[in-house]
Design a protein around this motif. Structure first.
Motif, PDB file in Angstrom:
ATOM      1  N   UNK A 100       0.837  -1.204   0.000  1.00 51.50           N
ATOM      2  CA  UNK A 100       0.000   0.000   0.000  1.00 51.50           C
ATOM      3  C   UNK A 100       0.870   1.250   0.000  1.00 51.50           C
ATOM      4  N   UNK A 101       1.956   1.224   0.757  1.00 50.92           N
ATOM      5  CA  UNK A 101       2.830   2.386   0.853  1.00 50.92           C
ATOM      6  C   UNK A 101       3.876   2.437  -0.271  1.00 50.92           C
ATOM      7  N   UNK A 102       3.715   1.578  -1.265  1.00 48.39           N
ATOM      8  CA  UNK A 102       4.657   1.505  -2.399  1.00 48.39           C
ATOM      9  C   UNK A 102       6.090   1.250  -1.910  1.00 48.39           C
ATOM     10  N   UNK A 103       6.235   0.408  -0.902  1.00 45.64           N
ATOM     11  CA  UNK A 103       7.543   0.153  -0.298  1.00 45.64           C
ATOM     12  C   UNK A 103       7.927  -1.322  -0.384  1.00 45.64           C
ATOM     13  N   UNK A 104       7.361  -2.048  -1.384  1.00 40.98           N
ATOM     14  CA  UNK A 104       7.633  -3.481  -1.449  1.00 40.98           C
ATOM     15  C   UNK A 104       9.087  -3.777  -1.807  1.00 40.98           C
ATOM     16  N   UNK A 156       7.771   3.536   9.009  1.00 46.48           N
ATOM     17  CA  UNK A 156       6.351   3.540   9.345  1.00 46.48           C
ATOM     18  C   UNK A 156       6.165   3.004  10.757  1.00 46.48           C
ATOM     19  N   UNK A 157       5.352   3.686  11.521  1.00 49.52           N
ATOM     20  CA  UNK A 157       5.177   3.303  12.922  1.00 49.52           C
ATOM     21  C   UNK A 157       4.506   1.954  13.063  1.00 49.52           C
ATOM     22  N   UNK A 158       3.644   1.590  12.101  1.00 49.95           N
ATOM     23  CA  UNK A 158       2.896   0.348  12.244  1.00 49.95           C
ATOM     24  C   UNK A 158       3.803  -0.868  12.121  1.00 49.95           C
ATOM     25  N   UNK A 159       4.918  -0.753  11.406  1.00 53.39           N
ATOM     26  CA  UNK A 159       5.831  -1.888  11.279  1.00 53.39           C
ATOM     27  C   UNK A 159       6.509  -2.172  12.623  1.00 53.39           C
ATOM     28  N   UNK A 182      -0.258  -1.973  -6.158  1.00 54.59           N
ATOM     29  CA  UNK A 182      -0.067  -2.158  -4.712  1.00 54.59           C
ATOM     30  C   UNK A 182       0.369  -3.597  -4.434  1.00 54.59           C
ATOM     31  N   UNK A 183       1.415  -4.048  -5.089  1.00 55.44           N
ATOM     32  CA  UNK A 183       1.853  -5.428  -4.919  1.00 55.44           C
ATOM     33  C   UNK A 183       2.653  -5.601  -3.640  1.00 55.44           C
ATOM     34  N   UNK A 184       2.604  -6.802  -3.093  1.00 48.53           N
ATOM     35  CA  UNK A 184       3.362  -7.142  -1.886  1.00 48.53           C
ATOM     36  C   UNK A 184       4.598  -7.967  -2.201  1.00 48.53           C
ATOM     37  N   UNK A 185       4.996  -8.017  -3.465  1.00 46.26           N
ATOM     38  CA  UNK A 185       6.168  -8.806  -3.864  1.00 46.26           C
ATOM     39  C   UNK A 185       7.424  -8.279  -3.178  1.00 46.26           C
ATOM     40  N   UNK A 186       8.192  -9.195  -2.606  1.00 42.50           N
ATOM     41  CA  UNK A 186       9.484  -8.882  -2.020  1.00 42.50           C
ATOM     42  C   UNK A 186      10.584  -9.529  -2.870  1.00 42.50           C
TER      43      UNK A 186
END
Length: 674
Positions: free
Chosen positions: A251-255, A269-272, A518-522
């Motif tokens: 979502x945050x474009x940080x994958x 990000x605080x949620x992490x 908004x991919x979650x690919x790492x």
């Protein structure tokens, strides 16, 4: 003299006998045989007799009589040449007679047999009505006959299919096929509507208990193999918190962002940090698995999808159970980006990523819901290419559908595919390649065709159109859904087939786009993890489609509903892990998130009746100075001279206080959650 006269009389008598034989004939078949005999006889003398029979005039008889009375040697020579057929002059006369005979034969052919009978048969009865009917039938047959050059132009290149320029409705005796009826109601199924209570439960519909059990068992097995006795088993709350962080990173474009920056106390990000430490996330990423590693390469040689076979098949079975596609379904390929080692990695230069794992997909054309998916594993073990692969893929992807219209590109479209789909009560629309053997040459030509022109060809079941968008360029489309040559009245003058194709072709392409946004690919070197990351992305999008159609008023005024949905989904997945966390993070913002999660008994629920968020009243956390800030400062309550350094702060005002001035309340961990 007497001998010559006798010869002339014999000739005249023979001609009169022939005439007496010919005239009384009344039979049609005998007349035809007699005419052929008189017209095509090889004897020159018979030709002269026929001429004498047809033109029985007194002048000709006088000429023959004079010929018998003359005693000239030249005349005798001419007579001899007539009987022997050796005179050149007579041969020319004979050729002239043959031409006249052919012209007369054509006249005889044009005349009907009934007309011959009326002239020669005295017992003939009038049949004028029958003659008119026969003439009308002949005219209709002549109109139906197509010139040979037109037949060759509209006949397929392989000669097996005959196309025509007239629509089936214009032909006599042809019936327009009825439209197929869709038996399923488009949209979310009853099972999905009854189990989609909130966003989290909607997402978990695609991960049933069988998949959860497999993921937990295989992950713990891999953890024991790597960490041995130091390993502590994980449960579903741990795994869903891991999935939630992956979705939030997308979502945050940080994958593709490094984990150090995501967990950074300043720029992260605080949620992490509030969910789990970075070391825990790294550990789960290392041992997360859904197949037994190190089991031996024997099964993988027989089955290329062995590492992901169990989870993939169980997941694909859930897709059609939650949603019924609309009247139009798109079949196309997706490419999941991957450049590592994979036995079936594909190179597709037309795709943005070019290298990756190809997946066949069938999606609803309107909502782009992924209804069915299949991984392409490349060539078989014998290295022989698969024949009719496009047709096989479409039939596999649309198995279970009835009454729908399938839209596909030129890789899949063929005449045989349209026939097979019609037998399964489905229609087809798609572009077609110009090298297909079932196409007619008339629609393949590009020269001397005006711009924005269209040419149509039809069979009883298929429609074909060739549209010229610009000079020396044409686009070919085949359809079993359209039965006419309708053309748009707008400036582009596109056929209706092209307009319908453009409207329904983007189902799979839209899915590719929204998943990549908004991919979650790492970054990973293991291709099974690439496939699982894609499963998470597709499940998140499918759950968004289900949720918005079940609750159409949810965030209706927002333009970025999917991003809001993914944010709430990620938070809902990590909240259970936050609630049972024992140690607070160091940063203040992350601490506040953990405390808020622990103070909230349950996540917010969405009221379907009210159409708005209904949050349960939050209970205030008990007053306690327990806190672990990153720095130690002097107590702000003590005197300046005797102030002691402390790490405790007040939960209300965040003021640093020491143990002497702090009010400490003792309670157990269970009461702390309340």
């Amino acid at each position: 003299m007497e001998r010559r006269f006798n010869i002339a009389e014999a000739i005249i008598e023979s001609s009169e006998e022939e005439r007496d034989v010919i005239l009384p004939m009344t039979s049609d078949e005998f007349m035809e045989e007699e005419r052929d005999a008189t017209l095509h006889t090889s004897d020159g003398f018979m030709e002269m007799e026929r001429e004498s029979n047809l033109h029985a005039s007194d002048g000709l008889m006088e000429e023959e009589r004079d010929a018998t009375l003359h005693e000239s040697d030249g005349f005798m020579e001419e007579k001899r040449y007539v009987t022997l057929h050796t005179s050149d002059g007579f041969m020319e006369e004979e050729r002239h007679l043959e031409e006249e005979a052919e012209s007369e034969e054509e006249l005889f052919d044009q005349a009907s047999e009934t007309e011959d009978n009326t002239e020669l048969d005295p017992d003939y009865q009038s049949t004028d009505g029958e003659e008119e009917e026969e003439e009308e039938e002949d005219k209709e047959e002549e109109e139906e006959k197509v010139p040979p050059e037109v037949e060759a132009a509209y006949q397929s290149k392989n000669g097996n299919i005959m196309w025509t320029s007239t629509t089936p409705s214009e032909r006599q005796g042809s019936k327009t096929p009825a439209r197929f009826i869709i038996k399923m109601t488009p949209g979310p199924t009853r099972f999905a509507c009854s189990n989609a209570e909130d966003i989290k439960s909607t997402f978990e519909l695609f991960f049933p208990d069988k998949i959860k059990k497999n993921l937990i068992e295989m992950t713990n097995l891999e953890g024991k193999r790597v960490f041995h006795k130091a390993w502590k088993n994980l449960d579903w709350i741990d795994l869903q918190a891991y999935f939630g962080l992956l979705i939030l990173a997308g979502v945050y474009r940080s994958h593709h962002e490094a984990l150090g920056s995501l967990w950074n106390s300043v720029s992260g990000r605080a949620i992490f940090r509030a969910t789990m430490p970075r070391s825990t996330f790294t550990m789960i990423s290392r041992i997360f698995c859904f197949y037994k590693r190190g089991a031996g390469p024997g099964r993988q040689k027989r089955d290329k999808l062995a590492p992901v076979r169990d989870v993939w098949e169980k997941w694909v079975e859930r897709l059609p159970l939650m949603y019924n596609p609309g009247p139009n379904v798109t079949v196309d390929e997706c490419l999941v980006p991957f450049r590592g080692r994979c036995p079936f990695k594909q190179y597709m230069p037309s795709k943005p990523s070019k290298y990756g794992i190809k997946i066949w997909a069938a999606c609803d054309s309107r909502s782009s819901y992924a209804w069915n998916m299949q991984i392409y594993t490349g060539k078989a073990a014998d290295r022989k290419p698969e024949k009719n692969q496009g047709m096989r893929v479409v039939l596999d992807m649309t198995s279970g559908l009835q009454g729908h219209t399938i839209t596909c590109d030129n890789f899949f479209t063929s005449y045989a595919l349209g026939e097979e789909l019609l037998q399964r009560k489905m229609s087809m629309i798609g572009t077609v390649r110009s090298n297909k053997p079932e196409l007619p040459p008339a629609l393949l030509s590009k020269k001397d065709r005006p711009r924005l022109s269209s040419m149509f060809a039809f069979t009883e079941t298929h429609a074909l159109v060739s549209y010229c968008p610009r000079k020396n360029k044409n686009v070919l489309l085949m359809s079993t859904f359209h039965r006419d040559a309708a053309i748009s009245s707008e400036d582009h003058k596109k056929p209706q087939i092209i307009l319908d194709y453009n409207q329904t072709k983007g189902g799979v392409d839209t899915l590719d786009k929204v998943v990549a946004t908004y991919t979650c690919q790492r970054i990973t070197r293991h291709w099974p993890m690439v496939i699982f990351f894609n499963m998470l992305d597709v499940s998140a999008y499918n759950s968004f489609v289900l949720w918005t159609e079940i609750n159409p008023t949810w965030q209706k005024t927002k333009q970025y509903r999917r991003r809001l949905f993914l944010e709430e989904l990620g938070e809902a997945l990590v909240t259970p892990y936050m609630k049972r966390r024992q140690h607070l993070p160091r940063t203040q913002s992350s601490q506040n998130m953990v405390k808020e999660a622990q103070a909230t008994p349950q996540p917010p629920s969405y009221s379907k009746v009210m159409g708005e968020h209904e949050r349960s009243p939050r209970k205030k956390a008990p007053f306690s100075p327990v806190s672990t800030p990153s720095k130690r400062k002097r107590c702000q309550v003590c005197e300046s001279k005797n102030a002691r350094k402390t790490t405790m702060t007040c939960n209300k005002c965040n003021m640093y206080i020491c143990g002497t001035h702090a009010v400490i309340t003792s309670y157990c961990y269970t009461c702390k959650k309340v």
